[in-house]
Design an enzyme around this catalytic site. Structure first.
Site, PDB file in Angstrom:
ATOM      1  N   PRO A  80       0.822  -1.213   0.000  1.00 40.43           N
ATOM      2  CG  PRO A  80      -0.737  -1.545   1.674  1.00 40.43           C
ATOM      3  CD  PRO A  80       0.570  -2.053   1.164  1.00 40.43           C
ATOM      4  CD  GLU A  81       3.618   3.127  -3.980  1.00 37.64           C
ATOM      5  OE1 GLU A  81       3.565   4.311  -4.349  1.00 37.64           O
ATOM      6  OE2 GLU A  81       4.243   2.246  -4.590  1.00 37.64           O
TER       7      GLU A  81
END
Ligand SMILES: [Zn+2]
Length: 277
Positions: free
Chosen positions: A2-3
């Site tokens: 996840p960014e």
């Protein structure tokens, strides 16, 4: 992994579904994450209300009543889903449901993380800026302090690859591998170019496209490349918009050349040798 857009999407969803709810109780099934969850964690969160949800870089900050903040990072494969009562009932492998927060309306927030690289820790809200995970972070990529002049000045005299520079969380906080690759493609700059050889005009383009792509990705609920799911258990929808990331050997949408992949700083770096210089 996840960014920023995935964490921001998650923040917005949880702000709608869980803000104002009280945590009745918490249960830990597995405390060995990136670091061990503190022994007094369940006692500390029980009875507190979820006052606000904020984000800093790729960290989710859940402000609880009584001036305590739950600092959460999803690591490689973490998810925080809101289960029950019309929210997510998606089948996550219960073997990886490590933390369970029972809420006062009968729903629950569940932290699931197969690879256990995530982080969950409680910090006094007033001390957040000083906590080790946050204190050295650079400006937010969507905030006013990340601008062309700033990036150009930070790149000057640096031989590091420009992609590694914009992924350095001390320079700008929250641009990861996917969006760094995409922003550099849009800016026509090769990821392996030495930062000191990026012109002022190119720095402006890198900033402009980083912001535009992150903003669009947030609007699409982020990118699911392998495992990311939001609080409803749904994948992000931005993967179909990716121009270079994960497309090695496929044709560039702009010029038709095969997309290349070069390892930089131990990370796969996708680019088009014809479009990027
Ligand atoms: Zn191309």
């Amino acid at each position: 992994m996840p960014e920023l857009p995935e964490v921001e999407s998650l923040r917005r969803l949880l702000a709608e579904s869980a803000r104002g709810r009280r945590i009745v109780s918490a249960r830990i099934r597995e405390s060995r994450l990136r670091r061990r969850v503190a022994g007094d964690f369940t006692r500390m969160v029980a009875g507190r209300t979820i006052d606000e949800l904020r984000r800093r870089a790729k960290y989710l900050l859940i402000d609880l009543s009584g001036e305590i903040t739950l600092l959460a990072h999803l690591g490689m494969s973490g998810s925080l889903t809101h289960r029950g009562a019309g929210f997510c009932d998606e089948d996550f492998d219960p073997a990886h449901d490590h933390l369970h927060f029972q809420l006062d309306d009968g729903t629950a927030l569940v932290y699931n993380d197969p690879r256990r690289f995530g982080l969950l820790k409680l910090v006094p809200t007033a001390q957040l800026d000083a906590v080790a995970e946050l204190r050295e972070l650079g400006p937010e990529p969507l905030g006013p302090d990340f601008n062309a002049e700033y990036l150009f000045q930070r790149a000057r005299g640096r031989r590091v690859a420009i992609k590694n520079l914009i992924m350095d969380q001390r320079i700008v906080a929250g641009i990861g591998n996917i969006y760094a690759s995409e922003a550099l493609f849009a800016a026509h700059v090769r990821p392996g170019r030495a930062a000191q050889r990026v012109t002022r005009a190119e720095a402006a383009k890198i900033v402009e496209f980083s912001r535009a792509i992150l903003t669009r990705a947030i609007g699409s609920g982020g990118t699911t490349f392998r495992s990311y799911r939001d609080s409803r258990g749904l994948p992000g929808r931005f993967a179909t918009d990716l121009q270079v990331y994960g497309r090695e050997g496929e044709r560039c949408y702009v010029c038709g050349s095969p997309i290349k992949n070069r390892v930089l700083g131990q990370r796969a770096s996708f680019y088009c040798a014809a479009c990027q210089h």
